[in-house]
Design a protein around this motif. Structure first.
Motif, PDB file in Angstrom:
ATOM      1  N   ALA A   6       0.827  -1.210   0.000  1.00  0.00           N
ATOM      2  CA  ALA A   6       0.000   0.000   0.000  1.00  0.00           C
ATOM      3  C   ALA A   6       0.864   1.264   0.000  1.00  0.00           C
ATOM      4  O   ALA A   6       0.524   2.257  -0.652  1.00  0.00           O
ATOM      5  N   TYR A  10       1.236   4.103  -2.941  1.00  0.00           N
ATOM      6  CA  TYR A  10       1.099   5.541  -2.692  1.00  0.00           C
ATOM      7  C   TYR A  10       2.228   6.312  -3.379  1.00  0.00           C
ATOM      8  O   TYR A  10       1.969   7.264  -4.128  1.00  0.00           O
ATOM      9  N   GLN A  24      -6.626   4.575  -4.415  1.00  0.00           N
ATOM     10  CA  GLN A  24      -6.874   3.148  -4.216  1.00  0.00           C
ATOM     11  C   GLN A  24      -5.982   2.554  -3.127  1.00  0.00           C
ATOM     12  O   GLN A  24      -6.270   1.482  -2.601  1.00  0.00           O
ATOM     13  N   ALA A  25      -4.906   3.245  -2.764  1.00  0.00           N
ATOM     14  CA  ALA A  25      -4.046   2.780  -1.676  1.00  0.00           C
ATOM     15  C   ALA A  25      -4.681   3.027  -0.309  1.00  0.00           C
ATOM     16  O   ALA A  25      -4.242   2.465   0.688  1.00  0.00           O
ATOM     17  N   ALA A  27      -7.954   3.191   2.483  1.00  0.00           N
ATOM     18  CA  ALA A  27      -9.263   2.668   2.874  1.00  0.00           C
ATOM     19  C   ALA A  27     -10.289   3.795   2.690  1.00  0.00           C
ATOM     20  O   ALA A  27      -9.936   4.978   2.765  1.00  0.00           O
ATOM     21  N   HIS A  42     -12.051   9.332   0.962  1.00  0.00           N
ATOM     22  CA  HIS A  42     -11.449   9.394  -0.374  1.00  0.00           C
ATOM     23  C   HIS A  42     -11.576  10.766  -1.028  1.00  0.00           C
ATOM     24  O   HIS A  42     -10.598  11.278  -1.587  1.00  0.00           O
ATOM     25  N   ASP A  98      -4.846  -4.352   3.433  1.00  0.00           N
ATOM     26  CA  ASP A  98      -3.945  -3.954   2.349  1.00  0.00           C
ATOM     27  C   ASP A  98      -4.120  -2.487   1.968  1.00  0.00           C
ATOM     28  O   ASP A  98      -3.764  -2.078   0.879  1.00  0.00           O
ATOM     29  N   ARG A  99      -4.663  -1.685   2.920  1.00  0.00           N
ATOM     30  CA  ARG A  99      -4.895  -0.263   2.617  1.00  0.00           C
ATOM     31  C   ARG A  99      -4.383   0.643   3.730  1.00  0.00           C
ATOM     32  O   ARG A  99      -4.364   0.274   4.905  1.00  0.00           O
TER      33      ARG A  99
END
Length: 107
Positions: A6, A10, A24-25, A27, A42, A98-99
């Motif tokens: 992640a 970034y 997308q990196a 949450a 976001h 994974d975020r």
């Protein structure tokens, strides 16, 4: 240096000036703290990133990493259109799954 996926995503997206990949990196409920401000979610994070890119025209190149408990600190050389450029800044990431769920940027 092997960054967690992640975090690598970034920095890769930031370098490519790709806001869609960058977000997308994170949450959906992630927060970013930068220059005394808090950006949550976001929409706010991508708006912050686009504004910073336009204002500072910066690039960030990771130079080292340290893990402290649940935080991964990455020192990066940041070059751009701001007084004191280049500067070494600390990017403190907290990741769940994974975020990125939290990012704090500072000196």
């Amino acid at each position: 240096m092997h960054l967690p996926p992640a975090i690598q995503a970034y920095f890769d997206a930031d370098k490519a000036h790709d806001g869609e990949s960058l977000i997308q990196a994170f949450a959906p409920d992630a927060v970013v703290r930068d220059e005394g401000q808090l950006y949550a979610g976001h929409q706010a994070i991508v708006a912050w990133w686009r504004h910073a890119k336009a204002k500072y025209q910066h690039t960030a190149e990771p130079i080292d990493m340290d893990r402290k408990s649940d935080v991964t600190e990455v020192r990066a050389r940041v070059t751009g259109q701001f007084p004191g450029s280049p500067a070494t800044l600390k990017f403190a990431f907290r990741i769940e799954g994974d975020r990125v769920v939290d990012l704090e940027i500072g000196a």
